[in-house]
Design a protein around this motif. Sequence first.
Motif, PDB file in Angstrom:
ATOM      1  N   PRO A 106       0.812  -1.228   0.000  1.00 19.87           N
ATOM      2  CA  PRO A 106       0.000   0.000   0.000  1.00 19.87           C
ATOM      3  C   PRO A 106       0.841   1.273   0.000  1.00 19.87           C
ATOM      4  CG  PRO A 106       0.105  -0.859   2.217  1.00 19.87           C
ATOM      5  CD  PRO A 106       0.883  -1.830   1.358  1.00 19.87           C
ATOM      6  N   ASP A 107       1.852   1.308  -0.809  1.00 16.84           N
ATOM      7  CA  ASP A 107       2.765   2.451  -0.896  1.00 16.84           C
ATOM      8  C   ASP A 107       2.874   2.838  -2.366  1.00 16.84           C
ATOM      9  OD1 ASP A 107       5.021   4.128  -1.170  1.00 16.84           O
ATOM     10  OD2 ASP A 107       5.906   3.314   0.648  1.00 16.84           O
ATOM     11  N   SER A 113       1.213   2.253  -9.815  1.00 18.68           N
ATOM     12  CA  SER A 113      -0.019   2.040 -10.570  1.00 18.68           C
ATOM     13  C   SER A 113      -1.255   2.173  -9.700  1.00 18.68           C
ATOM     14  CB  SER A 113      -0.014   0.650 -11.222  1.00 18.68           C
ATOM     15  OG  SER A 113       0.933   0.566 -12.254  1.00 18.68           O
ATOM     16  N   SER A 114      -1.185   1.637  -8.467  1.00 20.46           N
ATOM     17  CA  SER A 114      -2.423   1.605  -7.677  1.00 20.46           C
ATOM     18  C   SER A 114      -2.223   1.675  -6.175  1.00 20.46           C
ATOM     19  CB  SER A 114      -3.199   0.330  -7.999  1.00 20.46           C
ATOM     20  OG  SER A 114      -2.532  -0.820  -7.502  1.00 20.46           O
ATOM     21  N   ALA A 115      -0.980   1.724  -5.699  1.00 22.72           N
ATOM     22  CA  ALA A 115      -0.711   1.694  -4.254  1.00 22.72           C
ATOM     23  C   ALA A 115      -1.382   0.495  -3.590  1.00 22.72           C
ATOM     24  CB  ALA A 115      -1.149   2.995  -3.584  1.00 22.72           C
ATOM     25  N   GLY A 116      -1.271  -0.662  -4.258  1.00 22.74           N
ATOM     26  CA  GLY A 116      -1.786  -1.891  -3.692  1.00 22.74           C
ATOM     27  C   GLY A 116      -3.277  -2.098  -3.835  1.00 22.74           C
ATOM     28  N   ARG A 117      -3.950  -1.232  -4.573  1.00 21.01           N
ATOM     29  CA  ARG A 117      -5.405  -1.339  -4.676  1.00 21.01           C
ATOM     30  C   ARG A 117      -5.873  -2.247  -5.808  1.00 21.01           C
ATOM     31  NH1 ARG A 117      -7.380   4.868  -3.168  1.00 21.01           N
ATOM     32  NH2 ARG A 117      -6.569   4.780  -1.036  1.00 21.01           N
ATOM     33  N   GLN A 118      -4.989  -2.550  -6.736  1.00 15.75           N
ATOM     34  CA  GLN A 118      -5.356  -3.438  -7.831  1.00 15.75           C
ATOM     35  C   GLN A 118      -4.413  -4.632  -7.853  1.00 15.75           C
ATOM     36  OE1 GLN A 118      -7.838  -2.442 -11.046  1.00 15.75           O
ATOM     37  NE2 GLN A 118      -6.396  -0.857 -11.634  1.00 15.75           N
ATOM     38  N   TYR A 363       8.005  -4.832   1.365  1.00  9.30           N
ATOM     39  CA  TYR A 363       6.604  -4.971   1.774  1.00  9.30           C
ATOM     40  C   TYR A 363       6.510  -5.441   3.221  1.00  9.30           C
ATOM     41  CZ  TYR A 363       1.966  -7.155   2.065  1.00  9.30           C
ATOM     42  OH  TYR A 363       0.714  -7.542   2.460  1.00  9.30           O
ATOM     43  N   ILE A 364       7.271  -6.477   3.549  1.00 11.30           N
ATOM     44  CA  ILE A 364       7.234  -7.030   4.902  1.00 11.30           C
ATOM     45  C   ILE A 364       7.759  -6.022   5.931  1.00 11.30           C
ATOM     46  CG2 ILE A 364       8.352  -8.742   6.382  1.00 11.30           C
ATOM     47  CD1 ILE A 364       5.941  -9.781   4.922  1.00 11.30           C
ATOM     48  N   ARG A 365       8.738  -5.216   5.517  1.00 15.13           N
ATOM     49  CA  ARG A 365       9.299  -4.237   6.448  1.00 15.13           C
ATOM     50  C   ARG A 365       8.207  -3.303   6.966  1.00 15.13           C
ATOM     51  NH1 ARG A 365      12.773  -1.987   3.280  1.00 15.13           N
ATOM     52  NH2 ARG A 365      14.523  -3.355   3.833  1.00 15.13           N
ATOM     53  N   LYS A 439      -6.083   6.574   4.749  1.00 14.70           N
ATOM     54  CA  LYS A 439      -5.414   7.069   3.541  1.00 14.70           C
ATOM     55  C   LYS A 439      -4.985   5.915   2.650  1.00 14.70           C
ATOM     56  CE  LYS A 439      -1.549   9.920   1.947  1.00 14.70           C
ATOM     57  NZ  LYS A 439      -0.382  10.747   2.336  1.00 14.70           N
ATOM     58  N   ARG A 440      -4.489   4.842   3.255  1.00 17.47           N
ATOM     59  CA  ARG A 440      -4.012   3.697   2.472  1.00 17.47           C
ATOM     60  C   ARG A 440      -5.132   3.030   1.677  1.00 17.47           C
ATOM     61  NH1 ARG A 440      -0.607   0.750   7.291  1.00 17.47           N
ATOM     62  NH2 ARG A 440       1.463   1.610   6.835  1.00 17.47           N
TER      63      ARG A 440
END
Length: 805
Positions: A106-107, A113-118, A363-365, A439-440
């Motif tokens: 989500p960054d 492209s989508s910040a993890g939304r797609q 991502y895990i961080r 926000k995320r």
Amino acid sequence: MFDTAFDQNNESISTLSFDEFKKIIVNDYRTALESRYVSLLGRKEVLTGKAKFGIFGDGKELAQIAMAKVFRNGDWRSGYYRDQTFIFASGISDIYRFFSQLYAHPDVEADPSSAGRQMNCHFSTRVLDDQGNWLDQTVQKNSFSDISTTGGQMARILGLGLASKLYKQNRNLDYLSYFSNKGNEVTFCTIGNAATSEGVFFEVINAVGVHQVPAVISIWDDGYGISVSNETQTTKGDISEILKGFQKEELTNGIEIFKVRGWDYAGLCETYEQAANIAREKHIPCLIHVTELTQPQGHSSSGSHERYKSQERLQWETDFDCIAKMKEWIQSSGIATDEELDQLDRDAKDFVRQEQKRAWTDYIRTLTLEAKEAIDLLSRIPNEKADFAAKKLQSMVEPSLKEVYGQVRKILHELKGKQTEGRQELLNWYKVKQEINEKRYNSKLFTDGVDSPFNVPAVAAIYNEDSKIVDGREVLNLCFEENFQRDERLLAFGEDVGKIGDVNQGFAGLQDKLGTHRVFDTGIRENSIIGKGIGLAIRGLKPIAEIQYLDYLIYGITVASDDLASLSYRTFGGQKAPVIIRTRGHRLEGVWHSGSPMSVILGSLRGLHVCVPRNMTQAAGMYNTLFRSDEPAIVVECLNGYRLKERLPENVGEFTVPIGYAERIKEGQDITVVSYGSTLRVVEEAAVELERLGIFIEIIDAQTLLPFDKGQLCAESLKKTNKLLVVDEDVPGGAAAFILQEILENQNGYYLLDSQPRTLTAKAHRPPYGSDGDYFSKPSSDDVVETVYAIMHEANPEKYPSMFE
């Protein structure tokens, strides 16, 4: 075979030395290998549980590399969710970002492209800065945000391509140089062979042939749509065969059609170079049917293609795998040795693994940091369940925010009302993180930038003693003319909009004044009309896409809902398309033009402003606001209002009606009645009779449904009347129920009532034909009178005795 082929820097290969030529071929082969290993590793990441779902572009590598060679800065892609190789080859994205999207990071830096939304393979380029301002589209390669709707990517290409045509033809648009280099752009569309069975495909193919837009449409044909073969999908089993009637001939419009095998690297390069030149230089659309492609891993990570492909077909796919065929060609041509190719293979595999690990680590961080913070806070609380929650989070092999916040919330539930040590610190941390997660995961339904309609100043309509009394349609017509003269970006199109100025004359005479490139007709193709608006809008123009009647919107709802309404959200504010959908409805008579499917709009078009003006003056004020802002909207005009008389504002092209604010139409103290559109006039008519009965209603015009009553005028009115009726001509449980929920919950109106709130709606069926059918199917003034009276009778039966007992 390479006499006319070009490399990615647009340099003719025929002018290169052998070493330079070899470098290009080897680089393309490396890109193909890397993309294939991305597909293979990506599937494993899904099957091991690191990612939710995966869909990949294996088997399509060479065709996409060939397309990338002719894709230039300023060009646009409207693509298919198997285009990863093209994205890598063109430089639009890379392997690190691919895996970041696969993991739903989500960054926006990790997944622009989508910040993890797609899900993975849904690509887009960012064309807006953090304030919602346009970036220069001519200095980058542009990709419109992908959608999963099969064939949905087709609709918008009409507008993306038409924008280039308009920028080329209209010199008054030259100042918009950050959207176009005088029309020298091509729109590249990709679609799977099975999706060509969708109606929107044929709708758009017809439209691009009519408009002659610079577009290159690629059909990736691997012979199947999941398990369904071409023979079942398509007449003659061959989409380009049945499209031959669209082939451009001398002195006609139409499409240039090409056919090429997906494993023929040289043929692909030549075909794409030829098609791109035709589209770019002559503005003739081209279609490339890429056949004999394979899909080595099947449709997606959810199943195996061995279930439906024969052993003969599977063997053919192994033999004609495009990468294997390219390797054979390189070997037979002496371009590279076996040792060099083997080393390329090892290097590609290692590089993909390296980028995957980097994406996973980053991502895990993020997740681990928040998990550690939660564990630390939970460990400080002297409570057995809090200790258990902390240990559970510590034991997680792969942390997830769902698990972190799920455990935190359970402990907050457990500690409610207790002054336990550490509880307040945990609660404070949770509240801060909720803002971050909002926000995320929940932000950017709208761009919310500097040009938001909420930032447009309110300007009152000006009248004087000499203000004319005109038909409502004339108010709109003058509003449109003044705005179109003011802003060259404005365009209007739809069925009958051009020559006759729309069926209700809102644009009457404006095509003659402004030109056919500003106000023009379309065929009966609602998906394409809305898609055209989307494509034009993201390229800097201000389109009004007219849907002739409100119930016709249903024929374009997939494009409006899946693409337009979700665009800002699914790109995390990286893209916007401020198209205005103009239509008309309410109080129509008959089954097919019943005119009020508002619940359909409210349920499917979150991400659009929904404007429902009561007359044409209010509509004009809303248009004036929307023309000066940058967010998409639908405006539903009252069909029975075009010939009603209204006073013409002196500043008809300047005054504004704020979006999202209700208006008090009539003062009253007994009951608040909320309505909108044409039904509002029914309420006003009922108010006259109610006053004869000693009841004085306060009438609130919602004006817009999305957003609804930001100033909470309804709640303010309820403080006085303590009674509520919502009147609407949608079906029961539709828009009226939505309005009721907004007032009772979001405005805390429940606490202001001293009687049961009521809704008055149309019947559950569509109205039969004729005025009698309308009277017995939709709320009439008599219905309003009786419903209001019943509410007053319930509150004070002595003063208001029953009418029907």
